[in-house]
Design a protein around this motif. Structure first.
Motif, PDB file in Angstrom:
ATOM      1  N   LYS A  33       0.810  -1.219   0.000  1.00 33.90           N
ATOM      2  CA  LYS A  33       0.000   0.000   0.000  1.00 33.90           C
ATOM      3  C   LYS A  33       0.847   1.275   0.000  1.00 33.90           C
ATOM      4  O   LYS A  33       0.326   2.373   0.201  1.00 33.90           O
ATOM      5  CB  LYS A  33      -0.930  -0.001   1.220  1.00 33.90           C
ATOM      6  N   ALA A  34       2.138   1.128  -0.210  1.00 35.38           N
ATOM      7  CA  ALA A  34       3.028   2.305  -0.243  1.00 35.38           C
ATOM      8  C   ALA A  34       2.590   3.266  -1.339  1.00 35.38           C
ATOM      9  O   ALA A  34       2.236   2.849  -2.438  1.00 35.38           O
ATOM     10  CB  ALA A  34       4.465   1.853  -0.486  1.00 35.38           C
ATOM     11  N   LYS A  35       2.598   4.552  -1.017  1.00 33.30           N
ATOM     12  CA  LYS A  35       2.124   5.562  -1.982  1.00 33.30           C
ATOM     13  C   LYS A  35       3.309   6.326  -2.596  1.00 33.30           C
ATOM     14  O   LYS A  35       4.228   6.725  -1.872  1.00 33.30           O
ATOM     15  CB  LYS A  35       1.202   6.565  -1.275  1.00 33.30           C
ATOM     16  N   PRO A  36       3.244   6.554  -3.923  1.00 28.32           N
ATOM     17  CA  PRO A  36       4.302   7.349  -4.557  1.00 28.32           C
ATOM     18  C   PRO A  36       4.187   8.821  -4.192  1.00 28.32           C
ATOM     19  O   PRO A  36       3.093   9.318  -3.914  1.00 28.32           O
ATOM     20  CB  PRO A  36       4.061   7.133  -6.057  1.00 28.32           C
ATOM     21  N   ILE A  37       5.320   9.507  -4.168  1.00 26.14           N
ATOM     22  CA  ILE A  37       5.362  10.930  -3.817  1.00 26.14           C
ATOM     23  C   ILE A  37       5.872  11.707  -5.031  1.00 26.14           C
ATOM     24  O   ILE A  37       6.920  11.378  -5.591  1.00 26.14           O
ATOM     25  CB  ILE A  37       6.320  11.147  -2.616  1.00 26.14           C
ATOM     26  N   ASN A  38       5.143  12.734  -5.432  1.00 21.09           N
ATOM     27  CA  ASN A  38       5.575  13.557  -6.566  1.00 21.09           C
ATOM     28  C   ASN A  38       6.559  14.652  -6.144  1.00 21.09           C
ATOM     29  O   ASN A  38       7.491  14.968  -6.866  1.00 21.09           O
ATOM     30  CB  ASN A  38       4.366  14.212  -7.256  1.00 21.09           C
ATOM     31  N   LEU A  56      19.755  22.370  -2.627  1.00 22.71           N
ATOM     32  CA  LEU A  56      19.723  21.730  -3.942  1.00 22.71           C
ATOM     33  C   LEU A  56      18.348  21.140  -4.222  1.00 22.71           C
ATOM     34  O   LEU A  56      17.595  20.817  -3.301  1.00 22.71           O
ATOM     35  CB  LEU A  56      20.751  20.590  -4.013  1.00 22.71           C
ATOM     36  N   LYS A  57      18.078  20.980  -5.499  1.00 20.91           N
ATOM     37  CA  LYS A  57      16.878  20.262  -5.951  1.00 20.91           C
ATOM     38  C   LYS A  57      17.355  18.928  -6.514  1.00 20.91           C
ATOM     39  O   LYS A  57      18.326  18.879  -7.283  1.00 20.91           O
ATOM     40  CB  LYS A  57      16.188  21.083  -7.036  1.00 20.91           C
ATOM     41  N   VAL A  58      16.702  17.840  -6.116  1.00 25.56           N
ATOM     42  CA  VAL A  58      17.034  16.516  -6.657  1.00 25.56           C
ATOM     43  C   VAL A  58      15.788  15.922  -7.300  1.00 25.56           C
ATOM     44  O   VAL A  58      14.719  15.884  -6.682  1.00 25.56           O
ATOM     45  CB  VAL A  58      17.579  15.573  -5.556  1.00 25.56           C
ATOM     46  N   ALA A  59      15.937  15.491  -8.547  1.00 24.13           N
ATOM     47  CA  ALA A  59      14.836  14.814  -9.246  1.00 24.13           C
ATOM     48  C   ALA A  59      15.164  13.331  -9.322  1.00 24.13           C
ATOM     49  O   ALA A  59      16.170  12.939  -9.911  1.00 24.13           O
ATOM     50  CB  ALA A  59      14.664  15.389 -10.646  1.00 24.13           C
ATOM     51  N   VAL A  60      14.335  12.511  -8.682  1.00 25.86           N
ATOM     52  CA  VAL A  60      14.526  11.057  -8.663  1.00 25.86           C
ATOM     53  C   VAL A  60      13.637  10.442  -9.731  1.00 25.86           C
ATOM     54  O   VAL A  60      12.431  10.698  -9.759  1.00 25.86           O
ATOM     55  CB  VAL A  60      14.149  10.479  -7.274  1.00 25.86           C
ATOM     56  N   MET A  61      14.233   9.641 -10.616  1.00 20.64           N
ATOM     57  CA  MET A  61      13.421   8.986 -11.654  1.00 20.64           C
ATOM     58  C   MET A  61      14.098   7.712 -12.131  1.00 20.64           C
ATOM     59  O   MET A  61      15.267   7.456 -11.824  1.00 20.64           O
ATOM     60  CB  MET A  61      13.133   9.943 -12.821  1.00 20.64           C
ATOM     61  N   SER A  62      13.349   6.933 -12.901  1.00 18.33           N
ATOM     62  CA  SER A  62      13.878   5.665 -13.402  1.00 18.33           C
ATOM     63  C   SER A  62      14.876   5.908 -14.527  1.00 18.33           C
ATOM     64  O   SER A  62      14.645   6.722 -15.418  1.00 18.33           O
ATOM     65  CB  SER A  62      12.724   4.796 -13.918  1.00 18.33           C
ATOM     66  N   GLY A  63      15.971   5.157 -14.477  1.00 18.97           N
ATOM     67  CA  GLY A  63      16.958   5.220 -15.557  1.00 18.97           C
ATOM     68  C   GLY A  63      16.587   4.321 -16.727  1.00 18.97           C
ATOM     69  O   GLY A  63      17.328   4.256 -17.714  1.00 18.97           O
ATOM     70  N   HIS A  64      15.449   3.638 -16.618  1.00 18.74           N
ATOM     71  CA  HIS A  64      15.039   2.724 -17.697  1.00 18.74           C
ATOM     72  C   HIS A  64      14.111   3.390 -18.711  1.00 18.74           C
ATOM     73  O   HIS A  64      13.669   2.737 -19.645  1.00 18.74           O
ATOM     74  CB  HIS A  64      14.339   1.486 -17.100  1.00 18.74           C
ATOM     75  N   ASP A  65      13.805   4.684 -18.503  1.00 17.46           N
ATOM     76  CA  ASP A  65      12.841   5.347 -19.379  1.00 17.46           C
ATOM     77  C   ASP A  65      13.410   6.693 -19.849  1.00 17.46           C
ATOM     78  O   ASP A  65      13.175   7.738 -19.236  1.00 17.46           O
ATOM     79  CB  ASP A  65      11.516   5.549 -18.621  1.00 17.46           C
ATOM     80  N   PHE A  66      14.168   6.645 -20.932  1.00 14.49           N
ATOM     81  CA  PHE A  66      14.816   7.880 -21.402  1.00 14.49           C
ATOM     82  C   PHE A  66      13.821   8.853 -22.025  1.00 14.49           C
ATOM     83  O   PHE A  66      14.084  10.052 -22.056  1.00 14.49           O
ATOM     84  CB  PHE A  66      15.983   7.561 -22.345  1.00 14.49           C
ATOM     85  N   ASP A  67      12.669   8.372 -22.481  1.00 14.52           N
ATOM     86  CA  ASP A  67      11.629   9.298 -22.954  1.00 14.52           C
ATOM     87  C   ASP A  67      11.141  10.165 -21.796  1.00 14.52           C
ATOM     88  O   ASP A  67      10.908  11.367 -21.941  1.00 14.52           O
ATOM     89  CB  ASP A  67      10.446   8.531 -23.566  1.00 14.52           C
ATOM     90  N   ASN A  68      11.011   9.549 -20.633  1.00 16.77           N
ATOM     91  CA  ASN A  68      10.596  10.276 -19.434  1.00 16.77           C
ATOM     92  C   ASN A  68      11.685  11.268 -18.997  1.00 16.77           C
ATOM     93  O   ASN A  68      11.392  12.398 -18.607  1.00 16.77           O
ATOM     94  CB  ASN A  68      10.301   9.278 -18.306  1.00 16.77           C
ATOM     95  N   ILE A  69      12.945  10.830 -19.079  1.00 20.35           N
ATOM     96  CA  ILE A  69      14.066  11.720 -18.713  1.00 20.35           C
ATOM     97  C   ILE A  69      14.100  12.920 -19.659  1.00 20.35           C
ATOM     98  O   ILE A  69      14.329  14.056 -19.236  1.00 20.35           O
ATOM     99  CB  ILE A  69      15.402  10.946 -18.741  1.00 20.35           C
ATOM    100  N   GLY A 100       8.274  10.975 -11.637  1.00 24.59           N
ATOM    101  CA  GLY A 100       9.426  10.984 -10.730  1.00 24.59           C
ATOM    102  C   GLY A 100       9.075  11.712  -9.456  1.00 24.59           C
ATOM    103  O   GLY A 100       7.903  12.018  -9.204  1.00 24.59           O
ATOM    104  N   THR A 101      10.087  11.996  -8.648  1.00 23.01           N
ATOM    105  CA  THR A 101       9.893  12.725  -7.392  1.00 23.01           C
ATOM    106  C   THR A 101      10.889  13.873  -7.336  1.00 23.01           C
ATOM    107  O   THR A 101      12.081  13.655  -7.579  1.00 23.01           O
ATOM    108  CB  THR A 101      10.121  11.806  -6.170  1.00 23.01           C
ATOM    109  N   VAL A 102      10.394  15.052  -7.022  1.00 18.19           N
ATOM    110  CA  VAL A 102      11.283  16.206  -6.824  1.00 18.19           C
ATOM    111  C   VAL A 102      11.444  16.428  -5.320  1.00 18.19           C
ATOM    112  O   VAL A 102      10.452  16.525  -4.590  1.00 18.19           O
ATOM    113  CB  VAL A 102      10.709  17.463  -7.509  1.00 18.19           C
ATOM    114  N   ILE A 103      12.713  16.483  -4.887  1.00 18.49           N
ATOM    115  CA  ILE A 103      13.017  16.784  -3.474  1.00 18.49           C
ATOM    116  C   ILE A 103      13.676  18.162  -3.454  1.00 18.49           C
ATOM    117  O   ILE A 103      14.656  18.398  -4.157  1.00 18.49           O
ATOM    118  CB  ILE A 103      13.990  15.754  -2.867  1.00 18.49           C
ATOM    119  N   GLU A 104      13.104  19.071  -2.658  1.00 15.97           N
ATOM    120  CA  GLU A 104      13.752  20.399  -2.540  1.00 15.97           C
ATOM    121  C   GLU A 104      13.287  21.126  -1.282  1.00 15.97           C
ATOM    122  O   GLU A 104      12.386  20.706  -0.616  1.00 15.97           O
ATOM    123  CB  GLU A 104      13.504  21.249  -3.790  1.00 15.97           C
TER     124      GLU A 104
END
Length: 233
Positions: free
Chosen positions: A164-169, A205-218, A229-233
């Motif tokens: 039931k873990a929820k993703p964080i944007n 700093l701002k950190v954007a966490v995302m999958s390295g398997h999806d270069f279209d998304n990157i 992905g998730t933005v941490i700032e």
């Protein structure tokens, strides 16, 4: 040449060496992506900070099997650091025609590289390559890290243990640090290392966490479009 647009990417070793074998598909996509971005904007400079991945874990497990007990934290860290150097050298080889000739692996005096691609590895026990990416930001005046790994987003708890873990944007450093704690453990699977998180918060700093398997998304992130992905700032 003084580059105006510097990009720091922390690339999880799990993308390069997922299960003991090297993921040449990922490396080919990374190669094509970086070259494509440089062609679009010659004023860009990429810092690729490379993690250790499963190689370090295989060495750890082999050591434990032979001596019959867990390795010291120092030895675990050194195995991880050498794994990052091996992976980093492979990446530098791929970008040989564009890359700075030396891998950054000593962060007290960071080389002032003038090439469009700079590859970096681990340094010393107690720090992950996420932390090294933060130090590069501090040294070169960069305010953002793109963190690529095998997860799509940060979750509010471990999705492998909690269905039931929820993703964080988007999340603040304060709340993110509550999730991951303050202690670095060699081989830990935090989306961004706790010690690096402390320093990143300090540097704003701002950190954007995302999958390295999806270069279209990157690419979407690079184009300032909506991305997964998730933005941490």
């Amino acid at each position: 040449m003084a580059f105006k647009d510097r990009i720091v990417m922390s690339i999880g070793g799990s993308l390069i060496v997922p299960n003991g074998g090297i993921d040449t598909k990922f490396l080919s996509e990374l190669n094509a992506f970086v070259r494509e971005q440089l062609a679009k904007n010659p004023n860009r400079q990429f810092f690729l900070v490379i993690g250790g991945g499963k190689i370090a874990r295989k060495y750890r497990d082999a050591g434990q099997e032979v001596i019959g007990h867990e390795l010291t934290r120092d030895d675990l860290d050194w195995l991880g650091i050498h794994a990052t150097k091996l992976n980093a050298h492979l990446v530098r080889t791929i970008f040989r025609d564009l890359a700075h000739p030396y891998i950054i692996k000593h962060y007290e005096i960071i080389r002032k590289a003038t090439e469009p691609v700079v590859v970096a590895a681990g340094w010393k026990p107690g720090w992950s390559t996420d932390f090294d990416a933060v130090l590069i930001c501090e040294d070169y005046g960069v305010k953002e890290i793109i963190n690529l790994s095998n997860i799509t987003q940060v979750f509010d708890s471990d999705p492998r243990k909690n269905p039931k873990a929820k993703p964080i944007n988007k999340i603040s450093w304060k709340d993110f640090r509550k999730l991951v704690g303050d202690v670095w453990i060699p081989g830990m699977n935090a989306p961004f290392d706790p010690v690096a998180a402390q320093k990143a918060e300090e540097l704003e700093l701002k950190v954007a966490v995302m999958s390295g398997h999806d270069f279209d998304n990157i690419r979407k992130y690079f184009n300032h479009e909506k991305f997964l992905g998730t933005v941490i700032e």
